[in-house]
Motif scaffolding. Structure first.
Motif, PDB file in Angstrom:
ATOM      1  N   TYR A 193      10.053  -4.518  18.187  1.00 19.49           N
ATOM      2  CA  TYR A 193       8.973  -3.729  17.127  1.00 19.49           C
ATOM      3  C   TYR A 193       9.839  -2.456  16.443  1.00 19.49           C
ATOM      4  N   PHE A 194      10.828  -1.926  16.956  1.00 19.51           N
ATOM      5  CA  PHE A 194      11.473  -0.970  16.226  1.00 19.51           C
ATOM      6  C   PHE A 194      12.382  -1.527  15.261  1.00 19.51           C
ATOM      7  N   ASP A 195      12.936  -2.599  15.471  1.00 21.86           N
ATOM      8  CA  ASP A 195      13.679  -3.358  14.606  1.00 21.86           C
ATOM      9  C   ASP A 195      13.209  -3.527  13.202  1.00 21.86           C
ATOM     10  N   ILE A 196      11.558  -4.104  13.467  1.00 26.55           N
ATOM     11  CA  ILE A 196      11.123  -4.413  12.238  1.00 26.55           C
ATOM     12  C   ILE A 196      10.693  -3.256  11.405  1.00 26.55           C
ATOM     13  N   ILE A 197      10.446  -2.074  12.015  1.00 29.37           N
ATOM     14  CA  ILE A 197      10.400  -0.844  11.367  1.00 29.37           C
ATOM     15  C   ILE A 197      11.677  -0.338  10.684  1.00 29.37           C
ATOM     16  N   GLU A 198      12.724  -0.623  11.398  1.00 32.35           N
ATOM     17  CA  GLU A 198      13.931   0.082  10.874  1.00 32.35           C
ATOM     18  C   GLU A 198      14.171  -0.952   9.572  1.00 32.35           C
ATOM     19  N   GLU A 199      14.182  -2.361   9.688  1.00 37.08           N
ATOM     20  CA  GLU A 199      14.613  -3.207   8.780  1.00 37.08           C
ATOM     21  C   GLU A 199      13.851  -2.682   7.603  1.00 37.08           C
ATOM     22  N   THR A 201      12.096  -0.068   6.675  1.00 38.36           N
ATOM     23  CA  THR A 201      12.142   1.457   6.178  1.00 38.36           C
ATOM     24  C   THR A 201      13.588   1.423   5.384  1.00 38.36           C
ATOM     25  N   THR A 202      14.471   0.938   5.685  1.00 38.71           N
ATOM     26  CA  THR A 202      15.700   0.893   5.201  1.00 38.71           C
ATOM     27  C   THR A 202      15.647   0.238   3.829  1.00 38.71           C
ATOM     28  N   ALA A 203      15.059  -0.656   3.760  1.00 42.37           N
ATOM     29  CA  ALA A 203      14.997  -1.569   2.502  1.00 42.37           C
ATOM     30  C   ALA A 203      13.838  -0.896   1.468  1.00 42.37           C
ATOM     31  N   ASN A 204      13.002   0.151   2.168  1.00 41.27           N
ATOM     32  CA  ASN A 204      11.865   0.630   1.411  1.00 41.27           C
ATOM     33  C   ASN A 204      11.767   2.124   1.744  1.00 41.27           C
ATOM     34  N   PRO A 205      12.615   2.920   1.222  1.00 33.74           N
ATOM     35  CA  PRO A 205      12.711   4.215   1.665  1.00 33.74           C
ATOM     36  C   PRO A 205      11.631   5.095   1.320  1.00 33.74           C
ATOM     37  N   THR A 206      10.957   4.624   0.140  1.00 33.04           N
ATOM     38  CA  THR A 206       9.892   5.394  -0.366  1.00 33.04           C
ATOM     39  C   THR A 206       8.771   4.071  -0.792  1.00 33.04           C
ATOM     40  N   ILE A 207       7.450   4.624  -0.641  1.00 26.88           N
ATOM     41  CA  ILE A 207       6.291   3.970  -1.160  1.00 26.88           C
ATOM     42  C   ILE A 207       5.604   4.707  -1.880  1.00 26.88           C
ATOM     43  N   ASP A 208       5.349   4.192  -3.240  1.00 25.46           N
ATOM     44  CA  ASP A 208       4.525   4.937  -4.161  1.00 25.46           C
ATOM     45  C   ASP A 208       5.070   6.106  -4.367  1.00 25.46           C
ATOM     46  N   GLY A 209       6.476   6.262  -4.491  1.00 21.77           N
ATOM     47  CA  GLY A 209       6.919   7.706  -4.680  1.00 21.77           C
ATOM     48  C   GLY A 209       7.035   8.556  -3.690  1.00 21.77           C
ATOM     49  N   ALA A 210       6.418   8.255  -2.500  1.00 23.96           N
ATOM     50  CA  ALA A 210       6.478   9.254  -1.377  1.00 23.96           C
ATOM     51  C   ALA A 210       7.496   8.440  -0.415  1.00 23.96           C
ATOM     52  N   ASP A 211       8.040   9.379   0.550  1.00 21.71           N
ATOM     53  CA  ASP A 211       8.855   8.930   1.572  1.00 21.71           C
ATOM     54  C   ASP A 211       8.225   7.915   2.476  1.00 21.71           C
ATOM     55  N   THR A 212       8.683   6.910   3.117  1.00 16.95           N
ATOM     56  CA  THR A 212       8.236   6.148   3.846  1.00 16.95           C
ATOM     57  C   THR A 212       8.220   6.710   5.318  1.00 16.95           C
ATOM     58  N   ILE A 213       7.296   6.565   6.026  1.00 13.74           N
ATOM     59  CA  ILE A 213       7.196   7.163   7.503  1.00 13.74           C
ATOM     60  C   ILE A 213       7.265   6.085   8.374  1.00 13.74           C
ATOM     61  N   GLY A 214       8.247   5.904   9.122  1.00  8.76           N
ATOM     62  CA  GLY A 214       8.505   4.652  10.054  1.00  8.76           C
ATOM     63  C   GLY A 214       7.542   4.563  11.198  1.00  8.76           C
ATOM     64  N   PHE A 215       7.476   5.529  12.125  1.00  5.18           N
ATOM     65  CA  PHE A 215       6.510   5.566  13.111  1.00  5.18           C
ATOM     66  C   PHE A 215       5.828   6.920  13.358  1.00  5.18           C
ATOM     67  N   SER A 216       4.579   7.116  13.682  1.00  6.16           N
ATOM     68  CA  SER A 216       3.978   8.309  13.983  1.00  6.16           C
ATOM     69  C   SER A 216       3.122   8.192  15.245  1.00  6.16           C
ATOM     70  N   ALA A 217       2.638   9.412  15.581  1.00  4.77           N
ATOM     71  CA  ALA A 217       1.899   9.267  17.021  1.00  4.77           C
ATOM     72  C   ALA A 217       1.014  10.413  16.786  1.00  4.77           C
TER      73      ALA A 217
END
Length: 558
Positions: A193-199, A201-217
């Motif tokens: 699961y977290f491998d997908i998030i890492e892959e 997020t690494t390729a897409n550090p931003t989304i629509d000009g804002a920082d990508t958030i990998g995982f929230s709680a």
């Protein structure tokens, strides 16, 4: 003059008799109601405070269902929903002794009971609520507190199991656009699961000009369990709260200090070290968390669908269906059978109760209203609506919906106006299957579920080779005690002290362990575990175990 007076009186009597005859005739034409309401009485409005979640405050008679119920019972409710901290709001009621006539106090239910804020419902149910008695059956015994009284009526009387087509319980959600970009991966373990998030997020550090958030709680207020519950799910247990129950011995064991919790927190510590964990997870409130889900920036999160419904419904109405999420039944490692789908179970608390200060006459009116809600024909109306408008009945008695009806009943505006939004949960409710074989909830009816999917849904169903989104999830094993988390805990007891102190400990120490330097995690865990060992764990486990065994002995599931 005397004759004229007698004639006048005779005319008056004739008019009164005619009015009475009309009233009796109207009452006689009503459906076989058991609520004994008097149609000639003035409509009464009661206040209902609902702490289950934020929503638009409304009078029930502003909805189609509510207006119908008002005409049938002479009762409606002004519903106020929670804004801000639940405990603070309910604490203010307790301190003042002033309550609305009907109250859902959520996690503060026990505090209201201890303060004498709810009236016992036993006699009211026995004398005025035959439909409630029939619908809840053996579960009425489970509603009773140690003093033998029923103070709140739970929403959800189990009547068999119907597997949902769409997840409404816990799951590990990943944004659809992420899955599409990475070729529709199907994670099964926590590492995958977290491998997908890492892959991504690494390729897409931003989304629509804002920082990508990998995982929230979600950690806000009483909803902290959305983070602390995860170890038991990963280990293959259902949502029994802060304990796991042995299938054979029915003994409850806390897991907050066990290896599964250490393993989960250590993984989050690693995820944080990679820059994938949301730094605002412990400071954001509930609304900010929901806004983050709909922002398009969040790759993944764990939560219960019912808890993030507001955000997910917004995404479902988005024209770009890739902004929506898909859930997976993640476990620690291969070979663990997931148990994310709830088994047949009954929760005695929270629920709705009639509060002290409500007159005896008003108590009877309210319980009769709730009894009217519990009638089978009313239950079908609350979940399915009206035949010919919101559903159809086939020749063999199966309930179905056309595509137009599915679109209509999926509309937030229609759901609000009709009353589905306000009546389908929180009030007395059946769960499972009606006696005629139809699912209580339309989305669990196979004929309906298949038609509910849109173009976006079908793309992902086809990609994963499944017919419904819960097909990836294992069916639940029977657990006659489920859920264990609704066990009433005596105020001031060692078990209650444990609940309070363990929550305080987790809220304080989880951020420390997750945000620690990886080299310091082990020592942080040992410090946490030492403090945990000082809690009255055994007293809590003993109370839950006793409750689990009692529930299992009282209720026989089919």
């Amino acid at each position: 003059m005397l004759k004229k007076k007698h004639l006048f009186l005779a005319l008056i009597m004739m008019l009164l008799l005619a009015v009475a005859a009309c009233s009796n005739n109207e009452a006689g034409n009503e459906s076989d109601s058991t609520d004994d309401s008097e149609g000639t009485e003035e409509v009464v409005t009661y206040k209902f405070f609902d702490a289950s979640g934020p929503a638009t405050d409304i009078n029930t008679n502003e909805t189609t269902l509510g207006k119908r119920f008002e005409e049938e019972t002479g009762v409606n409710f002004d519903i106020e929903h929670i804004v801000g901290d639940v405990n603070q709001k309910i604490g203010t009621m307790i301190a003042s002794g002033e309550y609305p006539e009907l109250l859902n106090a959520e996690q503060s239910t026990d505090a209201v009971i201890d303060a004498g804020g709810f009236v016992p419902l036993n006699d009211l149910i026995e004398n005025h609520a035959p439909n409630l008695k029939e619908m809840y059956g053996p579960y009425l015994d489970l509603m009773k507190r140690d003093d033998g009284n029923i103070y709140v009526i739970s929403s959800g009387a189990p009547h068999g199991y119907a597997k949902p087509a769409n997840l409404n319980q816990g799951g590990w959600w990943i944004k659809r656009s992420v899955l599409k970009e990475l070729g529709y991966p199907q994670p099964e373990t926590l590492d995958e699961y977290f491998d997908i998030i890492e892959e991504y997020t690494t390729a897409n550090p931003t989304i629509d000009g804002a920082d990508t958030i990998g995982f929230s709680a979600l950690t806000y207020d009483w909803r902290f369990f959305a983070l602390s519950n995860q170890p038991m799910h990963l280990a293959g247990f259902p949502n029994d709260g802060g304990i796991t129950v042995d299938m054979e011995s029915q003994v409850a064991t806390v897991y907050g200090d066990k290896e599964m919790t250490q393993r989960w927190l250590e993984k989050l510590n690693q995820v944080n070290d990679m820059g994938l964990f949301d730094r605002e997870a412990f400071t954001q409130n509930y609304d900010e968390y929901l806004a983050k889900i709909t922002s398009g920036r969040l790759v993944g999160f764990f939560d219960y669908r019912w808890q993030v419904g507001q955000a997910m419904n917004t995404l479902a109405e988005d024209e770009n269906f890739y902004n929506d999420y898909m859930a997976f039944p993640i476990v620690f490692e291969e070979g663990i059978k997931d148990q994310y789908l709830d088994p047949v179970g009954f929760t005695a608390s929270p629920g709705i109760g009639i509060t002290s200060g409500t007159s005896e006459e008003d108590q009877i009116k309210i319980i009769k209203f709730l009894d009217h809600i519990a009638k089978i024909e009313t239950q079908k109306m609350i979940t399915w609506g009206d035949p010919g408008e919101t559903y159809e009945v086939s020749e063999d008695g199966r309930y179905t919906r056309t595509q137009e009806q599915i679109d209509l009943t999926s509309s937030t505006e229609f759901r609000d106006e009709f009353g589905f939004t306000y009546f389908e949960w929180g009030w007395p409710r059946m769960r499972g299957v009606f006696d005629d074989g139809n699912a209580v909830e339309p989305p669990k009816q196979p004929e309906v579920a298949n038609l509910m999917y849109d173009e976006g849904d079908r793309e992902f169903l086809d990609a994963y080779g499944i017919q419904t989104f819960t097909e990836l999830f294992s069916e639940p094993d029977p657990r006659p005690w489920f859920p264990a988390w609704d066990t009433p805990i005596e105020t001031g007891s060692e078990a209650q002290l444990y609940e309070q102190r363990v929550n305080d400990l987790m809220v304080r120490e989880y951020p420390e362990m997750i945000f620690a330097d990886p080299s310091e995690f082990d020592s942080a865990w040992e410090e946490y575990k030492t403090e945990f060992s000082e809690l009255p764990v055994e007293a809590y486990e003993e109370v839950i175990t006793e409750s689990v065994k009692r529930k299992a002995s009282l209720v026989n599931y089919e």
